[in-house]
Design a protein around this motif. Sequence first.
Motif, short mmCIF file in Angstrom:
data_model
loop_
_atom_site.label_atom_id
_atom_site.label_comp_id
_atom_site.label_asym_id
_atom_site.label_seq_id
_atom_site.Cartn_x
_atom_site.Cartn_y
_atom_site.Cartn_z
N LEU A 361 -4.13 12.10 2.01
CA LEU A 361 -3.79 11.39 3.01
C LEU A 361 -4.61 10.21 3.30
CD1 LEU A 361 -2.35 11.18 5.84
CD2 LEU A 361 -4.07 12.66 7.12
N SER A 362 -5.81 10.13 2.93
CA SER A 362 -6.69 9.02 3.05
C SER A 362 -6.14 8.02 1.96
CB SER A 362 -8.19 9.30 2.65
OG SER A 362 -8.92 8.32 2.59
N ASN A 363 -5.64 8.31 0.62
CA ASN A 363 -5.33 7.45 -0.07
C ASN A 363 -3.83 6.68 0.53
OD1 ASN A 363 -7.03 7.82 -1.91
ND2 ASN A 363 -6.18 9.37 -2.97
N ALA A 364 -2.98 7.58 0.98
CA ALA A 364 -1.90 7.11 1.58
C ALA A 364 -2.10 6.05 2.78
CB ALA A 364 -0.85 8.31 2.35
N GLN A 365 -3.00 6.54 3.43
CA GLN A 365 -3.13 5.40 4.41
C GLN A 365 -3.72 3.95 4.07
OE1 GLN A 365 -5.99 7.89 6.78
NE2 GLN A 365 -4.64 8.83 8.06
N SER A 366 -4.62 4.17 2.96
CA SER A 366 -5.06 3.03 2.43
C SER A 366 -3.82 2.37 1.89
CB SER A 366 -6.09 3.10 1.06
OG SER A 366 -7.33 4.09 1.73
N ALA A 367 -2.86 2.78 1.06
CA ALA A 367 -1.62 2.15 0.54
C ALA A 367 -0.97 1.59 1.55
CB ALA A 367 -0.87 3.27 0.04
N LEU A 368 -0.99 2.18 2.91
CA LEU A 368 -0.29 1.57 4.28
C LEU A 368 -0.90 0.41 4.31
CD1 LEU A 368 2.04 1.65 6.04
CD2 LEU A 368 0.18 3.03 7.56
N LYS A 369 -2.29 0.39 4.50
CA LYS A 369 -2.92 -0.80 4.99
C LYS A 369 -2.58 -2.04 3.80
CE LYS A 369 -6.66 1.16 7.36
NZ LYS A 369 -8.04 1.70 7.17
N ASP A 370 -2.36 -1.68 2.45
CA ASP A 370 -2.05 -2.70 1.62
C ASP A 370 -0.56 -3.07 1.74
OD1 ASP A 370 -4.52 -2.24 0.61
OD2 ASP A 370 -3.99 -0.83 -1.08
N ALA A 371 0.30 -2.33 1.98
CA ALA A 371 1.44 -2.80 2.33
C ALA A 371 1.67 -3.52 3.34
CB ALA A 371 2.52 -1.63 2.37
N GLU A 372 0.99 -3.33 4.52
CA GLU A 372 1.00 -4.40 5.83
C GLU A 372 0.56 -5.57 5.49
OE1 GLU A 372 -1.27 -1.96 8.44
OE2 GLU A 372 0.16 -0.71 9.24
N LYS A 373 -0.65 -5.61 4.62
CA LYS A 373 -0.88 -6.96 4.16
C LYS A 373 -0.03 -7.68 3.36
CE LYS A 373 -5.81 -5.36 4.56
NZ LYS A 373 -7.06 -5.49 3.47
N LEU A 397 10.56 -3.08 2.81
CA LEU A 397 11.04 -1.77 2.21
C LEU A 397 9.58 -1.06 1.89
CD1 LEU A 397 12.79 0.32 1.24
CD2 LEU A 397 13.16 -1.16 -0.86
N SER A 398 8.82 -1.75 1.19
CA SER A 398 7.59 -1.02 0.53
C SER A 398 6.75 -0.68 1.88
CB SER A 398 6.83 -2.24 -0.30
OG SER A 398 7.55 -2.80 -1.32
N LEU A 399 6.76 -1.48 2.76
CA LEU A 399 5.84 -1.03 3.77
C LEU A 399 6.60 0.45 4.70
CD1 LEU A 399 3.86 -1.26 6.38
CD2 LEU A 399 5.17 -2.69 7.20
N ALA A 400 7.92 0.38 4.74
CA ALA A 400 8.44 1.64 5.09
C ALA A 400 8.39 2.78 4.14
CB ALA A 400 9.91 1.50 5.31
N GLN A 401 8.31 2.53 2.87
CA GLN A 401 7.92 3.63 1.83
C GLN A 401 6.52 4.16 2.08
OE1 GLN A 401 8.95 1.63 -1.68
NE2 GLN A 401 11.19 2.48 -1.61
N ALA A 402 5.70 3.02 2.34
CA ALA A 402 4.12 3.45 2.59
C ALA A 402 3.87 4.36 3.84
CB ALA A 402 3.51 2.13 2.71
N ARG A 403 4.89 4.07 4.86
CA ARG A 403 4.55 4.69 5.99
C ARG A 403 5.22 6.22 5.83
NH1 ARG A 403 6.98 0.07 10.19
NH2 ARG A 403 5.17 -1.01 10.77
N LEU A 404 6.44 6.09 5.17
CA LEU A 404 6.95 7.49 4.85
C LEU A 404 5.74 8.51 3.77
CD1 LEU A 404 9.05 9.36 4.78
CD2 LEU A 404 10.02 8.40 2.90
N GLY A 405 5.12 7.74 3.11
CA GLY A 405 4.08 8.40 2.22
C GLY A 405 3.06 8.78 2.85
N VAL A 406 2.67 8.30 4.14
CA VAL A 406 1.63 8.73 4.91
C VAL A 406 1.99 9.92 5.73
CG1 VAL A 406 0.35 8.16 7.19
CG2 VAL A 406 0.46 6.41 5.34
N GLU A 407 3.30 9.86 6.10
CA GLU A 407 3.92 11.17 6.68
C GLU A 407 3.97 12.19 5.90
OE1 GLU A 407 7.15 10.48 9.08
OE2 GLU A 407 6.51 8.66 10.56
#
Length: 433
Positions: A361-373, A397-407
Amino acid sequence: MKRGLLLAIALLGPTGGLAQDLFAPLENHPSLLQAKLALEAARAQLRATQSPLSFQAQGGFSFFDVAPPPGPPVCPNPLNPQCANLPTEAQQVSLGLTLTPFPFGDVADAVNQAAIGVAQAELGLQQARAQLQAQAVEAAYRVRLAEGGLEVARLAVRLAQAGLEATRLRAERGGAASGELRQAEASLRQAVLQQAEAERNLGLARKSLADLIGSEQAAPPPLDPPPEATPPSVRQAELQLQNAQIAYDRALRSVLPVLQGSYTRNTSSNEAWTLSLNSRTLQPSLGYTYQSQGRTPPQDRINGVLQIGLSANLSFGVLEALEAAQKQVEAAQQALEAARRNSRLQLELLKSGVEAAEQNLSNAQSALKDAEKALTEAKERERLGLASPLSTLQAELSLAQARLGVEQAQFTRIQRILDLYRFYALPIREVKP
């Protein structure tokens, strides 16, 4: 906006209104109702064994086939027993009242076994409630995941459509070959198929949730690992050991002699009262007996009878039964130790799974921050004219995928935590009917 609102409601925690709605409908689920009825039956059985009084009644009729007296039709001496008229019927009534001031011996065994039955039924209800609540939480999270998957699929369709339009423009200007155009069309068809599959998955997820709680939408509560408790496997082994100990105590009492005492008071030639007691249960009993055929002389001069008896069973089979009961106790003790060892090992594995899920989950949240940037940078490049809108759409699309990855990572963490709730048979929340 809608997804953000649902997440905010979910963050209200276990005391939130919608979170309660997730569990309250489960109380009417057939499996939970069955466990509740089993508990009610076990409690009724316990109350029956704890009854301080018991009453017995018995009655009967006897009919006699009497032969005529010998000699002439009229006996010369009516006092001759052979000349007496014998009755053709008789009645008998017996009433008994047994008092249980405290459970002892066999009565204590029955009470203890009934109490064990209540404990097992309570454990069964606890397991059923924990299992159903865990299923409801998973079903609610699957709805959220399916909604996120549908959002990603829709963005993928938009991106594929934009890519196809861009490829067509390039083809019209001679900058794209026919193979690129066919590939773009195939990508759009694949994206449309994935969107249809995402819609079906969302429908199935909502139906699964509705089957449990009667609603297609619910906010799952956030969960933390539960406090440590006694696993049901260990608790069952403890109850089995108690049952084995009760069986051994019963077998031991069968070897010991039983002292019995009673006193009968004849209040008339037809009625008698009896008070009795034995050392096996220490239950005083009071009995009343009426016989239409009264006592005859000289028995009618007996006013009371005191009886004291001692009985014992010294057969070799009783000793073998006692040894078998002792072996059962030893086996139950070993089963309890094995259950404790297995539960400790299983607990370590479950805790390790929770830790791994939290790291993911921590890795997925980091990936979400990268996608937002990356999306912010893509929008800035598009504003400066350094990138096309297609690049911005790809970043969305990458940001949406990152959000889905967090979920998905959150759902995996929730599943590992729910495994702990199932392991301890702990309901997420006790719901009062």
